[in-house]
Motif scaffolding. Structure first.
Motif, short mmCIF file in Angstrom:
data_model
loop_
_atom_site.label_atom_id
_atom_site.label_comp_id
_atom_site.label_asym_id
_atom_site.label_seq_id
_atom_site.Cartn_x
_atom_site.Cartn_y
_atom_site.Cartn_z
N LYS A 29 0.78 -1.29 -0.14
CA LYS A 29 0.27 0.04 -0.18
C LYS A 29 1.00 1.52 0.19
O LYS A 29 2.27 1.58 0.59
CB LYS A 29 -1.05 -0.14 0.96
N THR A 30 0.60 2.25 -1.23
CA THR A 30 1.58 3.28 -1.35
C THR A 30 0.91 4.44 -1.52
O THR A 30 -0.21 4.62 -2.11
CB THR A 30 2.51 3.26 -2.97
N ALA A 31 1.38 5.55 -0.75
CA ALA A 31 0.54 7.05 -1.56
C ALA A 31 1.48 7.48 -1.36
O ALA A 31 3.16 7.63 -0.96
CB ALA A 31 0.06 7.39 -0.26
N TYR A 32 1.08 8.97 -1.97
CA TYR A 32 2.26 10.08 -1.46
C TYR A 32 1.75 11.49 -0.97
O TYR A 32 0.32 11.76 -0.99
CB TYR A 32 2.73 10.04 -3.51
N TYR A 142 0.11 1.05 4.89
CA TYR A 142 1.29 1.81 4.22
C TYR A 142 2.73 1.02 4.19
O TYR A 142 2.86 1.73 5.97
CB TYR A 142 0.88 3.49 3.97
N ILE A 145 4.66 5.93 1.74
CA ILE A 145 4.72 7.00 1.36
C ILE A 145 5.34 8.21 1.89
O ILE A 145 6.62 8.08 2.25
CB ILE A 145 3.71 7.90 2.66
N GLN A 160 -5.00 8.92 -7.18
CA GLN A 160 -5.67 8.08 -6.45
C GLN A 160 -4.87 7.66 -5.73
O GLN A 160 -4.98 7.01 -4.18
CB GLN A 160 -6.22 6.42 -7.41
N TYR A 161 -3.06 8.00 -5.41
CA TYR A 161 -2.54 7.86 -4.11
C TYR A 161 -2.41 8.94 -3.65
O TYR A 161 -1.51 8.93 -2.64
CB TYR A 161 -1.24 7.64 -4.96
N ASP A 162 -2.72 10.01 -4.53
CA ASP A 162 -2.71 11.77 -3.17
C ASP A 162 -3.20 11.17 -2.32
O ASP A 162 -4.31 11.82 -2.01
CB ASP A 162 -2.85 12.51 -4.05
N ILE A 163 -2.55 11.68 -1.41
CA ILE A 163 -3.62 11.81 -0.17
C ILE A 163 -3.59 13.10 1.17
O ILE A 163 -3.22 13.34 1.83
CB ILE A 163 -3.46 10.32 1.18
#
Length: 194
Positions: A29-32, A142, A145, A160-163
């Protein structure tokens, strides 16, 4: 025959290991977070910037008054230089030069002090944001990040990964609740002193 069975068994085990690794990597699970946007929209960062802008303007006004007084002294010196003689003019010129140097040094000193103080507070803010994001990442499960923005560490990521918006919202809520708690504590102290 035994060798070929051994080779086939080894090949099958390697293929199954690769499939397991692929399965693990697709589950990450990744995000940026857009760090530039975060710092633009984070209320505490805006408050910090406004605080130092106000301090800088207040100090600049002090020096404007002192500069105006110094210019008046210079004008008075130029007006009276011939009337009071060359010795007086040389002495007064030396005094004015020293005063000008002191004013310049004081302005530089205050500027540097504000710069160091602002950098220290900004470093503290950035450290707190990093800690918040680290805790947020652990809480939300996650694996990574990433940060984007001025110092981009991600060159591309799906939206979609932008938090970023969620992190900004939570940081602002946390800051607002901390400000309210501090205000309430100050109000209680004021009431106790009455």
């Amino acid at each position: 025959m035994k060798k070929s069975l051994l080779i086939i068994a080894l090949a099958v085990s390697i293929i199954s290991c690769n499939k397991e690794q692929t399965a693990v990597s697709t589950e990450m699970k990744t995000a940026y977070v857009d760090t530039a946007k975060l710092m633009e929209e984070y209320t505490e960062a805006k408050d910090l910037e406004a605080k130092f802008k106000a301090k800088s303007e207040a100090e600049a006004k002090k020096f404007e008054v002192e500069e105006a007084n110094f210019k008046a002294e210079v004008a008075n010196f130029q007006k009276n230089a011939q009337a009071n003689g060359q010795a007086w003019a040389q002495q007064k010129d030396a005094e004015l030069s020293q005063k000008q140097q002191r004013l310049q040094y004081a302005a530089q000193s205050v500027g540097q002090k504000l710069q160091v103080e602002g950098a220290t507070e900004m470093d503290s803010l950035v450290k707190n944001v990093k800690t918040f994001i680290k805790n947020y990442g652990k809480e939300k499960g996650y694996d990574y990040i990433y940060g984007t923005g001025d110092a981009a560490t991600v060159l591309y990521a799906k939206d979609q990964y932008d938090i970023t918006k969620e992190v900004i919202k939570l940081l602002n809520e946390k800051y607002a609740s901390g400000s309210k708690a501090a205000s309430e504590t100050d109000a209680k102290k004021d009431e106790e002193t009455k």
